[in-house]
Design a protein around this motif. Structure first.
Motif, PDB file in Angstrom:
ATOM      1  N   LEU A 260      -4.572   7.835   5.116  1.00 17.96           N
ATOM      2  CA  LEU A 260      -3.474   7.033   4.566  1.00 17.96           C
ATOM      3  C   LEU A 260      -2.620   6.354   5.633  1.00 17.96           C
ATOM      4  O   LEU A 260      -2.019   5.309   5.367  1.00 17.96           O
ATOM      5  N   GLY A 261      -2.557   6.937   6.822  1.00 17.14           N
ATOM      6  CA  GLY A 261      -1.629   6.426   7.826  1.00 17.14           C
ATOM      7  C   GLY A 261      -2.244   5.828   9.067  1.00 17.14           C
ATOM      8  O   GLY A 261      -1.531   5.310   9.921  1.00 17.14           O
ATOM      9  N   PHE A 262      -3.579   5.888   9.181  1.00 17.83           N
ATOM     10  CA  PHE A 262      -4.224   5.356  10.381  1.00 17.83           C
ATOM     11  C   PHE A 262      -5.374   4.396  10.040  1.00 17.83           C
ATOM     12  O   PHE A 262      -5.371   3.237  10.470  1.00 17.83           O
TER      13      PHE A 262
ATOM     14  N   TYR B 195       1.635   5.376  16.565  1.00 22.75           N
ATOM     15  CA  TYR B 195       0.827   6.198  15.662  1.00 22.75           C
ATOM     16  C   TYR B 195       1.155   7.687  15.784  1.00 22.75           C
ATOM     17  O   TYR B 195       1.184   8.394  14.774  1.00 22.75           O
ATOM     18  N   LEU B 196       1.408   8.162  16.983  1.00 24.45           N
ATOM     19  CA  LEU B 196       1.764   9.581  17.133  1.00 24.45           C
ATOM     20  C   LEU B 196       3.017   9.914  16.333  1.00 24.45           C
ATOM     21  O   LEU B 196       3.051  10.895  15.582  1.00 24.45           O
ATOM     22  N   ALA B 197       4.047   9.098  16.486  1.00 26.50           N
ATOM     23  CA  ALA B 197       5.292   9.343  15.748  1.00 26.50           C
ATOM     24  C   ALA B 197       5.090   9.133  14.253  1.00 26.50           C
ATOM     25  O   ALA B 197       5.555   9.932  13.430  1.00 26.50           O
ATOM     26  N   GLY B 198       4.392   8.070  13.900  1.00 30.89           N
ATOM     27  CA  GLY B 198       4.194   7.744  12.485  1.00 30.89           C
ATOM     28  C   GLY B 198       3.381   8.783  11.746  1.00 30.89           C
ATOM     29  O   GLY B 198       3.741   9.206  10.641  1.00 30.89           O
ATOM     30  N   LEU B 199       2.290   9.207  12.344  1.00 27.71           N
ATOM     31  CA  LEU B 199       1.419  10.189  11.676  1.00 27.71           C
ATOM     32  C   LEU B 199       2.088  11.562  11.587  1.00 27.71           C
ATOM     33  O   LEU B 199       1.951  12.261  10.573  1.00 27.71           O
ATOM     34  N   ALA B 200       2.807  11.944  12.625  1.00 30.70           N
ATOM     35  CA  ALA B 200       3.512  13.235  12.591  1.00 30.70           C
ATOM     36  C   ALA B 200       4.545  13.241  11.462  1.00 30.70           C
ATOM     37  O   ALA B 200       4.667  14.222  10.726  1.00 30.70           O
ATOM     38  N   TRP B 201       5.278  12.146  11.315  1.00 26.38           N
ATOM     39  CA  TRP B 201       6.291  12.054  10.255  1.00 26.38           C
ATOM     40  C   TRP B 201       5.632  11.961   8.879  1.00 26.38           C
ATOM     41  O   TRP B 201       6.084  12.588   7.920  1.00 26.38           O
ATOM     42  N   LEU B 202       4.567  11.187   8.781  1.00 32.24           N
ATOM     43  CA  LEU B 202       3.867  11.022   7.508  1.00 32.24           C
ATOM     44  C   LEU B 202       3.341  12.354   6.984  1.00 32.24           C
ATOM     45  O   LEU B 202       3.283  12.576   5.768  1.00 32.24           O
TER      46      LEU B 202
ATOM     47  N   SER C 281       0.864  -1.174   0.000  1.00 32.06           N
ATOM     48  CA  SER C 281       0.000   0.000   0.000  1.00 32.06           C
ATOM     49  C   SER C 281       0.900   1.222   0.000  1.00 32.06           C
ATOM     50  O   SER C 281       2.078   1.128   0.322  1.00 32.06           O
ATOM     51  N   TRP C 282       0.329   2.341  -0.366  1.00 33.55           N
ATOM     52  CA  TRP C 282       1.129   3.559  -0.424  1.00 33.55           C
ATOM     53  C   TRP C 282       0.494   4.587   0.496  1.00 33.55           C
ATOM     54  O   TRP C 282      -0.727   4.668   0.562  1.00 33.55           O
ATOM     55  N   PRO C 283       1.231   5.375   1.186  1.00 36.81           N
ATOM     56  CA  PRO C 283       2.684   5.474   1.237  1.00 36.81           C
ATOM     57  C   PRO C 283       3.322   4.557   2.282  1.00 36.81           C
ATOM     58  O   PRO C 283       4.527   4.460   2.375  1.00 36.81           O
ATOM     59  N   VAL C 284       2.486   3.879   3.069  1.00 35.24           N
ATOM     60  CA  VAL C 284       2.984   3.011   4.138  1.00 35.24           C
ATOM     61  C   VAL C 284       2.460   1.600   3.886  1.00 35.24           C
ATOM     62  O   VAL C 284       1.257   1.420   3.717  1.00 35.24           O
ATOM     63  N   PRO C 285       3.347   0.599   3.841  1.00 35.30           N
ATOM     64  CA  PRO C 285       2.874  -0.767   3.613  1.00 35.30           C
ATOM     65  C   PRO C 285       2.233  -1.360   4.871  1.00 35.30           C
ATOM     66  O   PRO C 285       2.587  -1.001   5.992  1.00 35.30           O
TER      67      PRO C 285
ATOM     68  N   MET D 215      14.334   7.612   6.118  1.00 33.09           N
ATOM     69  CA  MET D 215      13.909   8.999   5.952  1.00 33.09           C
ATOM     70  C   MET D 215      12.633   9.117   5.123  1.00 33.09           C
ATOM     71  O   MET D 215      12.117  10.203   4.926  1.00 33.09           O
ATOM     72  N   GLY D 216      12.112   7.984   4.646  1.00 31.95           N
ATOM     73  CA  GLY D 216      10.890   7.979   3.851  1.00 31.95           C
ATOM     74  C   GLY D 216       9.638   8.007   4.712  1.00 31.95           C
ATOM     75  O   GLY D 216       9.702   8.191   5.941  1.00 31.95           O
ATOM     76  N   PRO D 217       8.482   7.794   4.099  1.00 34.75           N
ATOM     77  CA  PRO D 217       7.202   7.912   4.790  1.00 34.75           C
ATOM     78  C   PRO D 217       7.027   6.989   5.995  1.00 34.75           C
ATOM     79  O   PRO D 217       6.277   7.296   6.909  1.00 34.75           O
ATOM     80  N   THR D 218       7.694   5.847   6.015  1.00 37.01           N
ATOM     81  CA  THR D 218       7.520   4.906   7.126  1.00 37.01           C
ATOM     82  C   THR D 218       8.475   5.169   8.290  1.00 37.01           C
ATOM     83  O   THR D 218       8.359   4.531   9.337  1.00 37.01           O
TER      84      THR D 218
END
Length: 188
Positions: A155-157, A136-143, A39-43, A95-98
């Motif tokens: 896309l991220g949650f 999720y807090l770290a992932g969504l903030a970075w995404l 899946s994009w941007p996070v598998p 450094m990418g979306p994940t």
């Protein structure tokens, strides 16, 4: 008066055993990363399953050391991450979306492992939910650096939360009894 001194101190885990435990944990995380739904941007992967199993089984120090080693091996260029090498390797992948989710899993290893210590099923489940929230807090903030803010949750949650809750339920209810017991035996 005679004083009796006990020499039955718990022995610290040997360095070789610790290294072997961490190496097996990295292999487990890698397998869970490679089992994915593109899946994009996070598998979609089984990272949550791996992180929570190890955090509950190993405790905070060993679980965190294991995930940190996984990140270091991936940063060094070995294709341990989901979708690597085709989605990039090494620091470029981090450094990418994940990257935020991976950093979140590192923090979740500590948070979950610490909160789960000595707890029963409900306490371990709540510890895993706290670790998932950190992820999720770290992932969504970075995404949010890669996709429009309005799309971050979509896309991220939303695609991931159901599967992550199932993963936590599997760890909590003992569906992973053997891996958790193995982790506990190796980690302690």
């Amino acid at each position: 008066m005679t004083e009796i001194v006990s020499t039955n101190k718990p022995r610290p885990q040997s360095a070789a055993r610790t290294i072997a435990t961490i190496a097996l944990g990295v292999v487990f995380i890698t397998i869970c990363a490679k089992l994915r739904v593109p899946s994009w941007p996070v598998p979609m992967t089984l990272h949550t399953l791996a992180v929570m199993t190890l955090a509950v089984g190993f405790g905070p120090r060993l679980a965190t050391a294991t995930f940190l080693t996984y990140l270091a091996v991936g940063a060094a260029g070995l294709p341990v991450f989901s979708g690597s090498p085709e989605r990039g390797i090494g620091l470029a992948y981090l450094m990418g979306p994940t990257g935020g989710y991976l950093a979140g899993y590192l923090a979740a290893s500590w948070v979950t492992g610490t909160l789960a210590l000595g707890r029963r099923t409900l306490g371990r489940t709540l510890a895993m939910l706290a670790g998932l929230a950190v992820t999720y807090l770290a992932g969504l903030a970075w995404l949010a650096l890669f996709v429009p803010l309005r799309d971050v949750m979509a896309l991220g949650f939303m695609p991931f939360i159901g599967g992550d809750l199932v993963n936590i339920a599997m760890v909590a209810t003992g569906a992973l009894v053997l891996p958790a017991r193995l982790a506990a035996r190796l980690g302690r």
